[in-house]
Write an enzyme that holds these catalytic residues in place. Structure first.
Site, PDB file in Angstrom:
ATOM      1  N   LYS A  74       0.969  -1.049   0.023  1.00 30.71           N
ATOM      2  CA  LYS A  74      -0.144   0.001   0.086  1.00 30.71           C
ATOM      3  C   LYS A  74       0.917   1.307  -0.028  1.00 30.71           C
ATOM      4  CE  LYS A  74      -3.639   1.866   2.914  1.00 30.71           C
ATOM      5  NZ  LYS A  74      -4.585   1.941   3.996  1.00 30.71           N
ATOM      6  N   SER A 149      -9.502   1.637   3.087  1.00 33.32           N
ATOM      7  CA  SER A 149      -8.509   2.357   2.200  1.00 33.32           C
ATOM      8  C   SER A 149      -7.497   1.525   1.436  1.00 33.32           C
ATOM      9  CB  SER A 149      -8.111   3.417   3.159  1.00 33.32           C
ATOM     10  OG  SER A 149      -6.922   2.753   3.769  1.00 33.32           O
ATOM     11  N   SER A 173      -9.501  -0.793   7.079  1.00 37.52           N
ATOM     12  CA  SER A 173      -9.057  -0.552   5.740  1.00 37.52           C
ATOM     13  C   SER A 173      -8.476  -1.650   5.170  1.00 37.52           C
ATOM     14  CB  SER A 173      -7.956   0.517   5.794  1.00 37.52           C
ATOM     15  OG  SER A 173      -8.753   1.619   5.699  1.00 37.52           O
TER      16      SER A 173
HETATM   17  N1  GLN Z   1     -12.716   3.877   6.524  1.00 36.63           N
HETATM   18  C1  GLN Z   1     -12.101   4.157   7.747  1.00 36.63           C
HETATM   19  C2  GLN Z   1     -11.636   5.485   7.766  1.00 36.63           C
HETATM   20  O1  GLN Z   1     -11.875   6.151   6.809  1.00 36.63           O
HETATM   21  C3  GLN Z   1     -11.019   3.222   8.012  1.00 36.63           C
HETATM   22  C4  GLN Z   1      -9.916   3.717   7.379  1.00 36.63           C
HETATM   23  C5  GLN Z   1      -8.536   3.060   7.692  1.00 36.63           C
HETATM   24  O2  GLN Z   1      -8.567   2.087   8.415  1.00 36.63           O
HETATM   25  N2  GLN Z   1      -7.344   3.599   7.282  1.00 36.63           N
HETATM   26  O3  GLN Z   1     -11.282   6.040   8.891  1.00 36.63           O
END
Ligand code: GLN
Length: 466
Positions: A74, A149, A173
């Site tokens: 990532k 994400s 994410s």
């Molecule tokens: N969707 C969640 C957020 O936007 C989790 C994102 C993540 O785990 N990086 O905070």
């Protein structure tokens, strides 16, 4: 046990394939892909590393299990010499000066990184649409989002462009895109893997998380990355999880699930029916299933976003164009900060910075931030009580199936609410794994802190049960 890593390792050792051909094939697939999973390709270093593996094999030398295995990263991890953008305009040209501990451990084991993967900018999102590289498309249906994400990472694994990928999970994410693309995705216990070199989003819940196509591959990669790191004071030493330990699930006698996750209007009827059917299959194996009380989804989502926004506002304050990022010069220093940040951060990131600064500001912090911290403690205590009564907790990963590309951007609140089932476990810093079974977006298996082994055990058991 089913393992993509083991099967490729065997092919390399048997000289059925060369590492160079394998790496080249995957690089070609990544380069041609129309799912928007790639931020940058690491062609030269990957091919060089592959040649070394081939030379070793040709010389009759032994190779390690991960040696020559292609993987993805990532684009929020520092890998020295690579551009690390966080899918943002601000860091579009930022070159890492060092390598993240977790990634270095994989490099030391001989795994070969091919790609820095597309994601929501700074981890902000649940759909991988909040990126300058174009929305990541779902592996099963390209009209739908890839999830976020870590969307690029999950889609690459699902489409076999990488053998495994390293995502990052702050509030879901890794688990949510794993569910959306039908692969495995683990958020280990907080602190099991060093965060050094992972761009900080919400430091108190950020976790390094592997995504792969089998429980065994998750185990292999988790073992390599785990361990205490002097560069991250929140890390702890953990015992290796052996392959044998996953063979039997006899120690799992009771499974819990949260009643209010299932009995509410927000869950899609099919997800609910499939989840209840999975519960019946588990019961049929002689395991006791207990319905548990838990906090309302709205409370979980509000607590998580209050704390995550506060932490990200603070973490991102260093990105002002002085030391990092594309600086936009203005009339004076203050203006330069303002223009650099307002022009280069996405709408979603700015929403979180504004929200986070509000939460932390004088006059509000007692009422909002401290209340968030207190709720977090209450959530953790609830988990502690739960794990006195059950060995593992299972839940759906998401209340709904993946939305169409474009829909989440229109309604940020709906997007936040889609994290209802993942964020609570993050606040508890618990080990949680998505398995691609049970519901259309999978199931989440959670155990008490430091009990990552139990999670993998149960996943192995579920493979043949539902
Ligand atoms: N969707 C969640 C957020 O936007 C989790 C994102 C993540 O785990 N990086 O905070």
């Amino acid at each position: 046990m089913d393992s993509q890593i083991r099967s490729i390792h065997q092919q390399l050792v048997n000289k059925d394939i060369t590492c160079t051909a394998l790496v080249q094939e995957k690089l070609d697939l990544l380069a041609k892909n129309s799912h928007n999973t790639v931020n940058s390709l690491l062609i030269d270093t990957a091919l060089k590393a592959a040649k070394k593996v081939d030379d070793k094999i040709a010389n009759g030398e032994e190779i390690g299990l991960l040696e020559g295995i292609p993987f993805g990263i990532k684009d929020v991890y520092m890998v020295q010499g690579t551009v690390t953008t966080a899918s943002s305009k601000l860091l579009k040209d930022y070159k890492s000066a060092y390598t993240a501990t977790a990634i270095q451990k994989l490099l030391d084991a001989g795994a070969i990184p091919l790609v820095k993967e597309n994601c929501d900018s700074f981890g902000h999102g649940s759909s991988s649409e909040n990126t300058i590289f174009g929305a990541v498309k779902n592996a099963k249906n390209p009209e739908l989002v890839g999830g976020g994400s870590s969307g690029g990472s999950a889609v690459n694994v699902a489409l076999d462009y990488t053998v495994f990928s390293i995502g990052g999970d702050t509030g879901g994410s890794v688990r949510q895109p794993a569910g959306y693309n039908h692969v495995y995705g683990l958020k280990p216990t907080y602190g099991r893997i060093s965060r050094y070199g992972l761009m900080a989003y919400a430091s108190s819940t950020d976790c390094v998380g592997p995504i792969a196509k089998s429980v065994e591959d998750i185990r292999i990669v988790l073992n390599v990355m785990s361990g205490k790191d002097t560069k991250d004071q929140t890390t702890y030493a953990s015992a290796e999880i052996s392959e044998d330990s996953l063979a039997s699930s006899d120690s799992i006698k009771t499974v819990g699930y949260f009643k209010n996750f299932i009995e509410n209007d927000a869950i899609a009827p099919k997800v609910k029916a499939d989840f209840l059917a999975a519960i019946e299959k588990i019961k049929a194996k002689g395991i006791e299933v207990k319905a548990l009380d838990f906090f309302e989804s709205n409370t979980l989502v509000s607590t998580y976003y209050t704390l995550a926004m506060a932490e990200t506002a603070s973490n991102l304050s260093r990105l002002d164009g002085t030391n990092y990022g594309n600086r936009i010069e203005a009339e004076n220093l203050k203006e330069t900060y303002a223009v650099t940040r307002s022009e280069n951060f996405s709408e979603e990131t700015k929403r979180r910075i504004v929200g986070g600064n509000q939460v932390l500001s004088q006059g509000f912090s007692d009422e909002i931030y401290l209340k968030g911290l207190a709720l977090r403690d209450a959530i953790s205590n609830n988990f502690e009580e739960d794990f006195k009564a059950v060995d593992v907790i299972i839940s759906p990963v998401t209340p709904n199936t993946p939305p169409k590309i474009g829909d989440s951007l229109k309604d940020p609140l709906a997007m936040y609410l889609s994290d209802a089932y993942t964020v609570g476990f993050s606040l508890g810093q618990l080990p949680t794994l998505t398995v691609p079974q049970g519901t259309e977006t999978g199931l989440q298996i959670t155990a008490a802190k430091n009990n990552d082994e139990l999670v993998l055990k149960f996943a192995n058991f579920l493979k043949d049960t539902i």
